[in-house]
Design a protein around this motif. Structure first.
Motif, PDB file in Angstrom:
ATOM      1  N   LYS A   7      25.196  -4.118  37.833  1.00 15.93           N
ATOM      2  CA  LYS A   7      24.616  -2.889  38.350  1.00 15.93           C
ATOM      3  C   LYS A   7      24.679  -1.788  37.293  1.00 15.93           C
ATOM      4  N   ILE A   8      23.781  -0.824  37.440  1.00 16.88           N
ATOM      5  CA  ILE A   8      23.620   0.217  36.431  1.00 16.88           C
ATOM      6  C   ILE A   8      23.645   1.583  37.107  1.00 16.88           C
ATOM      7  N   LEU A   9      24.493   2.464  36.598  1.00 15.00           N
ATOM      8  CA  LEU A   9      24.564   3.843  37.079  1.00 15.00           C
ATOM      9  C   LEU A   9      23.922   4.756  36.035  1.00 15.00           C
ATOM     10  N   PRO A  10      22.892   5.509  36.384  1.00 20.41           N
ATOM     11  CA  PRO A  10      22.253   6.417  35.425  1.00 20.41           C
ATOM     12  C   PRO A  10      23.081   7.684  35.257  1.00 20.41           C
ATOM     13  N   LEU A  39      26.145   4.863  44.589  1.00 22.68           N
ATOM     14  CA  LEU A  39      25.112   5.892  44.745  1.00 22.68           C
ATOM     15  C   LEU A  39      25.748   7.253  44.991  1.00 22.68           C
ATOM     16  N   GLN A  40      26.809   7.289  45.770  1.00 28.34           N
ATOM     17  CA  GLN A  40      27.487   8.550  46.038  1.00 28.34           C
ATOM     18  C   GLN A  40      28.106   9.118  44.770  1.00 28.34           C
ATOM     19  N   ILE A  41      28.649   8.232  43.924  1.00 25.92           N
ATOM     20  CA  ILE A  41      29.229   8.671  42.658  1.00 25.92           C
ATOM     21  C   ILE A  41      28.160   9.313  41.780  1.00 25.92           C
ATOM     22  N   VAL A  42      26.999   8.670  41.703  1.00 28.22           N
ATOM     23  CA  VAL A  42      25.913   9.195  40.883  1.00 28.22           C
ATOM     24  C   VAL A  42      25.438  10.548  41.409  1.00 28.22           C
ATOM     25  N   CYS A  43      25.243  10.637  42.721  1.00 34.82           N
ATOM     26  CA  CYS A  43      24.766  11.886  43.320  1.00 34.82           C
ATOM     27  C   CYS A  43      25.767  13.021  43.124  1.00 34.82           C
ATOM     28  N   ASP A  44      27.051  12.714  43.270  1.00 34.77           N
ATOM     29  CA  ASP A  44      28.076  13.741  43.068  1.00 34.77           C
ATOM     30  C   ASP A  44      28.071  14.242  41.621  1.00 34.77           C
ATOM     31  N   ALA A  45      27.932  13.317  40.678  1.00 33.39           N
ATOM     32  CA  ALA A  45      27.902  13.717  39.267  1.00 33.39           C
ATOM     33  C   ALA A  45      26.700  14.611  38.988  1.00 33.39           C
ATOM     34  N   ASN A  46      25.548  14.247  39.552  1.00 35.60           N
ATOM     35  CA  ASN A  46      24.345  15.062  39.341  1.00 35.60           C
ATOM     36  C   ASN A  46      24.465  16.436  39.992  1.00 35.60           C
ATOM     37  N   ASN A  47      25.110  16.482  41.147  1.00 32.64           N
ATOM     38  CA  ASN A  47      25.232  17.742  41.885  1.00 32.64           C
ATOM     39  C   ASN A  47      26.271  18.688  41.292  1.00 32.64           C
ATOM     40  N   GLN A  96      20.091  15.185  33.905  1.00 30.04           N
ATOM     41  CA  GLN A  96      20.116  14.213  34.998  1.00 30.04           C
ATOM     42  C   GLN A  96      18.950  13.242  34.878  1.00 30.04           C
ATOM     43  N   LEU A  97      19.198  11.989  35.237  1.00 29.56           N
ATOM     44  CA  LEU A  97      18.133  10.987  35.182  1.00 29.56           C
ATOM     45  C   LEU A  97      17.630  10.643  36.580  1.00 29.56           C
ATOM     46  N   ALA A  98      18.536  10.262  37.495  1.00 31.53           N
ATOM     47  CA  ALA A  98      18.085   9.900  38.836  1.00 31.53           C
ATOM     48  C   ALA A  98      19.266   9.802  39.790  1.00 31.53           C
ATOM     49  N   ASP A  99      19.013  10.110  41.055  1.00 25.57           N
ATOM     50  CA  ASP A  99      19.979   9.845  42.130  1.00 25.57           C
ATOM     51  C   ASP A  99      19.714   8.437  42.634  1.00 25.57           C
ATOM     52  N   ALA A 100      20.180   7.457  41.872  1.00 27.08           N
ATOM     53  CA  ALA A 100      19.826   6.074  42.187  1.00 27.08           C
ATOM     54  C   ALA A 100      20.828   5.114  41.551  1.00 27.08           C
ATOM     55  N   LEU A 154      15.092  -8.404  34.398  1.00 26.94           N
ATOM     56  CA  LEU A 154      14.390  -7.237  34.930  1.00 26.94           C
ATOM     57  C   LEU A 154      15.374  -6.246  35.527  1.00 26.94           C
ATOM     58  N   VAL A 155      15.141  -4.957  35.286  1.00 28.12           N
ATOM     59  CA  VAL A 155      15.914  -3.882  35.911  1.00 28.12           C
ATOM     60  C   VAL A 155      15.130  -3.364  37.109  1.00 28.12           C
ATOM     61  N   SER A 156      15.782  -3.256  38.260  1.00 32.59           N
ATOM     62  CA  SER A 156      15.127  -2.729  39.455  1.00 32.59           C
ATOM     63  C   SER A 156      16.041  -1.728  40.131  1.00 32.59           C
ATOM     64  N   CYS A 157      15.433  -0.830  40.890  1.00 36.85           N
ATOM     65  CA  CYS A 157      16.199   0.155  41.655  1.00 36.85           C
ATOM     66  C   CYS A 157      16.601  -0.467  42.986  1.00 36.85           C
ATOM     67  N   ILE A 158      17.891  -0.462  43.287  1.00 32.65           N
ATOM     68  CA  ILE A 158      18.365  -1.070  44.528  1.00 32.65           C
ATOM     69  C   ILE A 158      18.846  -0.039  45.541  1.00 32.65           C
ATOM     70  N   ALA A 159      18.962   1.208  45.132  1.00 40.56           N
ATOM     71  CA  ALA A 159      19.349   2.279  46.058  1.00 40.56           C
ATOM     72  C   ALA A 159      18.931   3.607  45.465  1.00 40.56           C
TER      73      ALA A 159
END
Length: 223
Positions: A154-157, A176-184, A192-196, A206-211
């Motif tokens: 898995k990949i965290l942006p 996902l919560q970790i990523v969103c908290d960092a962005n916020n 910021q790249l994405a809340d994903a 292949l890289v795909s968005c899973i959340a």
């Protein structure tokens, strides 16, 4: 044309800009765009965007432009996978490195683990706009083979400059919560790249968005 490089951006946040430039969709909510490299030294670079008009002047298709830019990016800004240990040492310097060595005389583990989680930082040698490495299929395959035993991960942006690669068994909603908290609360909006959360599929390469915090969009190419 030998100094065209690639950069990755959030599609929704850059919708107006993407009307004027060629791009390649990545993982539903990201886009690779292209820049002319004007100047680069060890700590900085100057670039300008490749517009649709400029692409046509160069008589390149979008696919040809993408291939050229990814090859140049790999050559000028070599992608790399680093352990958190090496990141800490580079950020804290020799003094802090010595302190850590005294605190952990047996050495810091090659990767920090939380349960079975492995944590690596994917970027480039300059740590500048390095998140585009997730669009480098050869590099991502290499990361899977060398650090995740050829399996998915898995990949965290974490920002436009780097992403984090973690074990596939980590809980997606928590990530996902970790990523969103960092962005916020941590990152400036421009970094910021994405809340994903994304996943690298080792079989499909292949890289795909899973959340994602926001609805995903279908790819729309500019040719």
């Amino acid at each position: 044309m030998d100094k065209i490089i690639a950069r990755i951006v959030n599609r929704a946040d850059n919708a107006e800009m993407l009307k004027e430039v060629p791009f390649t969709p990545v993982a539903n909510n990201l886009a690779v765009v292209y820049r002319q490299l004007l100047y680069m030294n060890e700590v900085s670079m100057t670039t300008m965007p490749i517009t649709n008009e400029r692409m046509h002047e160069m008589e390149l298709s979008r696919q040809e432009l993408h291939q050229l830019a990814m090859e140049n990016t790999r050559n000028f800004l070599k992608p790399q996978c680093q352990t958190m240990e090496s990141i800490l040492f580079s950020l804290t310097g020799k003094m802090m490195g010595s302190m850590l060595q005294e605190m952990v005389p047996d050495g810091i583990p090659e990767e920090f683990e939380m349960g079975d989680m492995k944590l690596y930082v994917l970027s480039n040698e300059m740590h500048m706009n390095g998140a585009v490495c997730i669009a480098d299929t050869d590099f991502m395959h290499q990361v899977s083979e060398q650090y995740f035993e050829g399996q998915n991960f898995k990949i965290l942006p974490s920002s436009i400059h780097e992403v984090l690669a973690v074990s596939e068994d980590m809980d997606t909603s928590e990530l996902l919560q970790i990523v969103c908290d960092a962005n916020n609360y941590v990152l400036d909006p421009g970094e910021q790249l994405a809340d994903a959360v994304y996943q690298y599929d080792a079989d499909k390469k292949l890289v795909s968005c899973i959340a994602s915090k926001v609805p995903l969009r279908s790819p729309q190419f500019v040719r």
